[in-house]
Scaffold this motif. Structure first.
Motif, PDB file in Angstrom:
ATOM      1  N   MET A   1       0.689  -1.258   0.019  1.00  0.00           N
ATOM      2  CA  MET A   1      -0.005   0.213  -0.034  1.00  0.00           C
ATOM      3  C   MET A   1       0.917   1.063   0.122  1.00  0.00           C
ATOM      4  O   MET A   1       1.953   1.324   0.623  1.00  0.00           O
ATOM      5  CB  MET A   1      -0.884  -0.056   1.292  1.00  0.00           C
ATOM      6  N   SER A   2       0.584   2.084  -0.901  1.00  0.00           N
ATOM      7  CA  SER A   2       1.388   3.440  -0.920  1.00  0.00           C
ATOM      8  C   SER A   2       1.048   4.256   0.334  1.00  0.00           C
ATOM      9  O   SER A   2       0.126   4.379   1.122  1.00  0.00           O
ATOM     10  CB  SER A   2       0.916   4.158  -2.063  1.00  0.00           C
ATOM     11  N   PRO A   3       2.289   4.925   0.895  1.00  0.00           N
ATOM     12  CA  PRO A   3       2.042   5.839   1.953  1.00  0.00           C
ATOM     13  C   PRO A   3       1.298   7.023   1.491  1.00  0.00           C
ATOM     14  O   PRO A   3       1.096   7.469   0.715  1.00  0.00           O
ATOM     15  CB  PRO A   3       3.439   6.255   2.283  1.00  0.00           C
ATOM     16  N   ASP A   4       0.555   7.570   2.792  1.00  0.00           N
ATOM     17  CA  ASP A   4      -0.117   8.817   2.518  1.00  0.00           C
ATOM     18  C   ASP A   4       0.979  10.018   2.497  1.00  0.00           C
ATOM     19  O   ASP A   4       1.975   9.780   3.125  1.00  0.00           O
ATOM     20  CB  ASP A   4      -1.015   9.041   3.736  1.00  0.00           C
ATOM     21  N   GLY A   5       0.367  11.163   2.204  1.00  0.00           N
ATOM     22  CA  GLY A   5       1.379  12.129   2.327  1.00  0.00           C
ATOM     23  C   GLY A   5       1.964  12.668   1.111  1.00  0.00           C
ATOM     24  O   GLY A   5       2.166  11.883   0.024  1.00  0.00           O
ATOM     25  N   LEU A   6       2.806  13.777   1.125  1.00  0.00           N
ATOM     26  CA  LEU A   6       2.988  14.256  -0.199  1.00  0.00           C
ATOM     27  C   LEU A   6       4.574  13.724  -0.337  1.00  0.00           C
ATOM     28  O   LEU A   6       5.436  13.649   0.319  1.00  0.00           O
ATOM     29  CB  LEU A   6       3.637  15.961  -0.004  1.00  0.00           C
ATOM     30  N   ALA A   7       4.954  13.237  -1.534  1.00  0.00           N
ATOM     31  CA  ALA A   7       6.291  12.415  -1.769  1.00  0.00           C
ATOM     32  C   ALA A   7       7.498  13.571  -1.933  1.00  0.00           C
ATOM     33  O   ALA A   7       7.085  14.801  -2.475  1.00  0.00           O
ATOM     34  CB  ALA A   7       6.250  11.927  -2.952  1.00  0.00           C
ATOM     35  N   THR A   8       8.542  13.385  -1.222  1.00  0.00           N
ATOM     36  CA  THR A   8       9.784  14.231  -1.645  1.00  0.00           C
ATOM     37  C   THR A   8       9.988  14.560  -2.931  1.00  0.00           C
ATOM     38  O   THR A   8      10.462  15.487  -3.305  1.00  0.00           O
ATOM     39  CB  THR A   8      10.801  13.528  -0.624  1.00  0.00           C
ATOM     40  N   ALA A   9       9.983  13.595  -3.742  1.00  0.00           N
ATOM     41  CA  ALA A   9      10.296  13.646  -5.199  1.00  0.00           C
ATOM     42  C   ALA A   9       9.492  12.445  -5.991  1.00  0.00           C
ATOM     43  O   ALA A   9       9.156  11.504  -5.555  1.00  0.00           O
ATOM     44  CB  ALA A   9      11.733  13.210  -5.252  1.00  0.00           C
ATOM     45  N   GLU A  10       9.127  12.869  -7.015  1.00  0.00           N
ATOM     46  CA  GLU A  10       8.590  11.643  -7.988  1.00  0.00           C
ATOM     47  C   GLU A  10       8.919  11.925  -9.350  1.00  0.00           C
ATOM     48  O   GLU A  10       9.236  12.941  -9.729  1.00  0.00           O
ATOM     49  CB  GLU A  10       7.085  11.882  -7.697  1.00  0.00           C
ATOM     50  N   GLY A  11       8.798  10.871 -10.277  1.00  0.00           N
ATOM     51  CA  GLY A  11       9.082  11.243 -11.748  1.00  0.00           C
ATOM     52  C   GLY A  11       8.729   9.857 -12.474  1.00  0.00           C
ATOM     53  O   GLY A  11       7.880   8.938 -11.998  1.00  0.00           O
ATOM     54  N   ASP A  12       9.561   9.429 -13.298  1.00  0.00           N
ATOM     55  CA  ASP A  12       9.503   8.105 -14.103  1.00  0.00           C
ATOM     56  C   ASP A  12      10.847   7.727 -14.511  1.00  0.00           C
ATOM     57  O   ASP A  12      11.841   8.725 -14.604  1.00  0.00           O
ATOM     58  CB  ASP A  12       8.408   8.310 -15.215  1.00  0.00           C
ATOM     59  N   LEU A  13      11.197   6.464 -15.201  1.00  0.00           N
ATOM     60  CA  LEU A  13      11.957   6.030 -15.405  1.00  0.00           C
ATOM     61  C   LEU A  13      12.752   6.407 -16.740  1.00  0.00           C
ATOM     62  O   LEU A  13      13.698   6.063 -17.202  1.00  0.00           O
ATOM     63  CB  LEU A  13      12.429   4.440 -15.261  1.00  0.00           C
ATOM     64  N   GLU A  14      11.886   6.896 -17.576  1.00  0.00           N
ATOM     65  CA  GLU A  14      11.992   7.561 -18.636  1.00  0.00           C
ATOM     66  C   GLU A  14      12.917   8.652 -18.666  1.00  0.00           C
ATOM     67  O   GLU A  14      14.211   8.916 -19.264  1.00  0.00           O
ATOM     68  CB  GLU A  14      10.978   8.104 -19.512  1.00  0.00           C
ATOM     69  N   ARG A  15      12.674   9.625 -17.844  1.00  0.00           N
ATOM     70  CA  ARG A  15      13.664  10.869 -17.430  1.00  0.00           C
ATOM     71  C   ARG A  15      14.703  10.437 -16.687  1.00  0.00           C
ATOM     72  O   ARG A  15      15.832  10.958 -16.739  1.00  0.00           O
ATOM     73  CB  ARG A  15      12.679  11.827 -17.000  1.00  0.00           C
ATOM     74  N   THR A  16      14.410   9.859 -15.611  1.00  0.00           N
ATOM     75  CA  THR A  16      15.566   9.338 -14.731  1.00  0.00           C
ATOM     76  C   THR A  16      15.671   7.629 -14.354  1.00  0.00           C
ATOM     77  O   THR A  16      14.932   7.365 -13.917  1.00  0.00           O
ATOM     78  CB  THR A  16      15.300   9.840 -13.261  1.00  0.00           C
ATOM     79  N   PRO A  17      16.581   7.133 -15.388  1.00  0.00           N
ATOM     80  CA  PRO A  17      16.739   5.550 -15.222  1.00  0.00           C
ATOM     81  C   PRO A  17      16.927   5.120 -13.741  1.00  0.00           C
ATOM     82  O   PRO A  17      17.579   6.022 -12.948  1.00  0.00           O
ATOM     83  CB  PRO A  17      17.633   5.232 -16.018  1.00  0.00           C
ATOM     84  N   PHE A  18      16.767   3.939 -13.381  1.00  0.00           N
ATOM     85  CA  PHE A  18      16.764   3.435 -12.080  1.00  0.00           C
ATOM     86  C   PHE A  18      18.376   3.535 -11.734  1.00  0.00           C
ATOM     87  O   PHE A  18      18.672   3.773 -10.543  1.00  0.00           O
ATOM     88  CB  PHE A  18      16.348   1.936 -11.877  1.00  0.00           C
ATOM     89  N   ALA A  19      19.051   3.300 -12.406  1.00  0.00           N
ATOM     90  CA  ALA A  19      20.711   3.427 -12.062  1.00  0.00           C
ATOM     91  C   ALA A  19      21.103   4.688 -11.764  1.00  0.00           C
ATOM     92  O   ALA A  19      21.894   4.905 -10.685  1.00  0.00           O
ATOM     93  CB  ALA A  19      21.364   2.893 -13.319  1.00  0.00           C
ATOM     94  N   HIS A  20      20.264   5.607 -12.035  1.00  0.00           N
ATOM     95  CA  HIS A  20      20.650   7.316 -11.639  1.00  0.00           C
ATOM     96  C   HIS A  20      20.003   7.618 -10.297  1.00  0.00           C
ATOM     97  O   HIS A  20      20.661   8.226  -9.564  1.00  0.00           O
ATOM     98  CB  HIS A  20      20.345   7.837 -12.709  1.00  0.00           C
ATOM     99  N   LEU A  21      18.660   7.151 -10.286  1.00  0.00           N
ATOM    100  CA  LEU A  21      18.078   7.044  -8.777  1.00  0.00           C
ATOM    101  C   LEU A  21      18.977   6.420  -7.809  1.00  0.00           C
ATOM    102  O   LEU A  21      19.219   6.983  -6.871  1.00  0.00           O
ATOM    103  CB  LEU A  21      16.691   6.382  -8.876  1.00  0.00           C
ATOM    104  N   PHE A  22      19.405   5.249  -8.131  1.00  0.00           N
ATOM    105  CA  PHE A  22      20.323   4.398  -7.366  1.00  0.00           C
ATOM    106  C   PHE A  22      21.515   5.012  -6.961  1.00  0.00           C
ATOM    107  O   PHE A  22      21.834   5.254  -5.582  1.00  0.00           O
ATOM    108  CB  PHE A  22      20.365   3.233  -7.891  1.00  0.00           C
ATOM    109  N   VAL A  23      22.183   5.660  -7.933  1.00  0.00           N
ATOM    110  CA  VAL A  23      23.366   6.296  -7.619  1.00  0.00           C
ATOM    111  C   VAL A  23      23.383   7.500  -6.515  1.00  0.00           C
ATOM    112  O   VAL A  23      23.816   7.931  -5.761  1.00  0.00           O
ATOM    113  CB  VAL A  23      24.547   6.722  -8.914  1.00  0.00           C
ATOM    114  N   TYR A  24      22.249   8.392  -7.110  1.00  0.00           N
ATOM    115  CA  TYR A  24      21.947   9.352  -6.267  1.00  0.00           C
ATOM    116  C   TYR A  24      21.709   9.422  -4.679  1.00  0.00           C
ATOM    117  O   TYR A  24      22.112   9.800  -3.904  1.00  0.00           O
ATOM    118  CB  TYR A  24      20.672  10.387  -6.912  1.00  0.00           C
ATOM    119  N   ALA A  25      20.966   7.980  -4.583  1.00  0.00           N
ATOM    120  CA  ALA A  25      20.565   7.760  -3.147  1.00  0.00           C
ATOM    121  C   ALA A  25      21.767   7.175  -2.376  1.00  0.00           C
ATOM    122  O   ALA A  25      22.039   7.660  -1.238  1.00  0.00           O
ATOM    123  CB  ALA A  25      19.722   6.337  -3.183  1.00  0.00           C
ATOM    124  N   VAL A  26      22.613   6.602  -3.231  1.00  0.00           N
ATOM    125  CA  VAL A  26      24.029   6.153  -2.339  1.00  0.00           C
ATOM    126  C   VAL A  26      24.933   7.329  -2.199  1.00  0.00           C
ATOM    127  O   VAL A  26      25.665   7.431  -1.002  1.00  0.00           O
ATOM    128  CB  VAL A  26      24.738   5.374  -3.552  1.00  0.00           C
TER     129      VAL A  26
END
Length: 376
Positions: A1-26
């Protein structure tokens, strides 16, 4: 179930591939929950603690523990059916019945965790993501958190599905004529490179070839060379003169590569960095992995997992700056080029302004309002 409340960030993997999300988080040592919803509607939840993925719950039951047990030949279909018929937790049932020992359960828990992580790199570009900073999703779900070097997870995902990244080609085009020099901080063992892949690293260590020259050398198949160069570029282990490589400061806490390296199907990781019970829990009777009873772990026991509080000092990395823009700028600077002008297109810095979103709501406050910033 999705959490309630406003997400800190959102988007799609077309603009931001998972590899880039991963590297940013690390790189920014984020703590929170990344939720990905693929085009089928399946919702995949990834818990991140100080930049390290520690738990993952796929929305479609991918890589169930019972399936892995059968695939590895650990138990028979009849034993699995009998264990599931008890409606108990699969791991506990198998341990108590003496069918599987604890070491095997722990090992296959790692296999399951890695397979589920690698699969995220395969999600289609239409997949939507939302990140919730500080959210302790999955903190009490399943066993203890996994502890696998994020660089090894990154390369495992890119090895299998690097071609799915919508930024691979663009990144490589930017550095096509730039001499490739490895950063001194690189530790190939942390990536889990295999023998054929290490030949590419050796070629980069012995000279500073361009990508074209490296491809012509035939040191490894072209897809492998392209993926390795891409992985090293987005983590800054290719030295373009600025920036510290991603995760370099963690090297002292990561065991070095050794003969104990183990092969997880088609990926290679060190078993020594895994914590017991990292696989998903098993709702009774569905073939999933259960927390191990023999270790006496209780749900009401204080968790040993780090507190879900962002560990980044000072301003939040989500309030500005862009991984993709930063990488592009570094690559362009190294090449001595104004890439955006040469290409006749808007710069990455303009396109990716305010990456990972903003907590400020849109003026309209509705789904029909202006799109939220999306891209790290």
């Amino acid at each position: 179930m999705s959490p309630d409340g406003l997400a800190t960030a959102e988007g799609d993997l077309e603009r931001t591939p998972f590899a880039h999300l991963f590297v940013y988080a690390v790189e920014h040592r984020l703590t929170g929950a990344l939720i990905l919803v693929d085009p089928t509607g399946a919702e995949h939840t990834l818990r991140i603690v100080r930049g390290n993925p520690v738990k993952i719950r796929p929305g479609d039951g991918y890589a169930r523990f019972g399936e892995i047990l059968l695939e590895e030949g650990v138990i028979t279909a009849e034993i699995l059916a009998d264990a599931l018929a008890t409606r108990g937790l699969l791991g506990d049932v198998l341990l108590l019945s003496g069918c599987v020992d604890a070491a095997t359960i722990d090992w296959l828990a790692q296999v399951q965790f890695v397979r589920r992580m690698v699969r995220l790199f395969e999600l289609p570009p239409e997949t939507k993501y939302r990140y919730f900073d500080g959210l302790d999703a999955l903190a009490e779900w399943g066993g203890d958190p996994a502890k696998v070097d994020p660089l090894a997870l990154l390369w495992a995902g890119l090895r299998e599905h690097g071609e799915r990244s919508t930024r691979l080609q663009r990144t490589l085009e930017r550095i096509g004529a730039v001499p490739l020099r490895l950063h001194p901080a690189i530790e190939p063992g942390r990536f889990g490179f295999r023998d054929g892949e290490l030949a590419v690293i050796d070629a980069l260590e012995s000279s500073t070839p361009t990508l074209a020259a490296l491809l012509r050398s035939g040191v490894a198949p072209e897809p492998t060379v392209r993926k390795i160069v891409y992985a090293l570029a987005i983590t800054r282990y290719l030295d373009f003169g600025t920036g510290v490589p991603v995760g370099a400061e963690l090297s002292s806490s990561v065991p070095p590569a050794s003969a104990a390296s183990l092969s997880l199907g088609r990926v290679q990781l060190r078993a020594t960095v895994h914590r017991v019970g990292a696989a998903a829990p098993d709702p009774a009777g569905d073939g999933e992995r259960a927390p191990v009873l023999v270790r006496g772990r209780r749900r009401d026991r204080p968790s040993s997992e780090p507190s879900p509080v962002s560990t980044v000092a000072g301003a939040s990395p989500l309030s500005g700056g862009s991984l993709s823009a930063a990488v592009a700028a570094e690559l362009a600077s190294a090449a001595g080029l104004d890439v955006s002008r040469a290409a006749g297109e808007p710069s990455d810095t303009d396109r990716d302004r305010e990456p990972w979103g903003s907590l400020a709501p849109t003026d309209e406050g509705t789904a029909g309002g202006p799109p939220r910033p999306e891209d790290p």
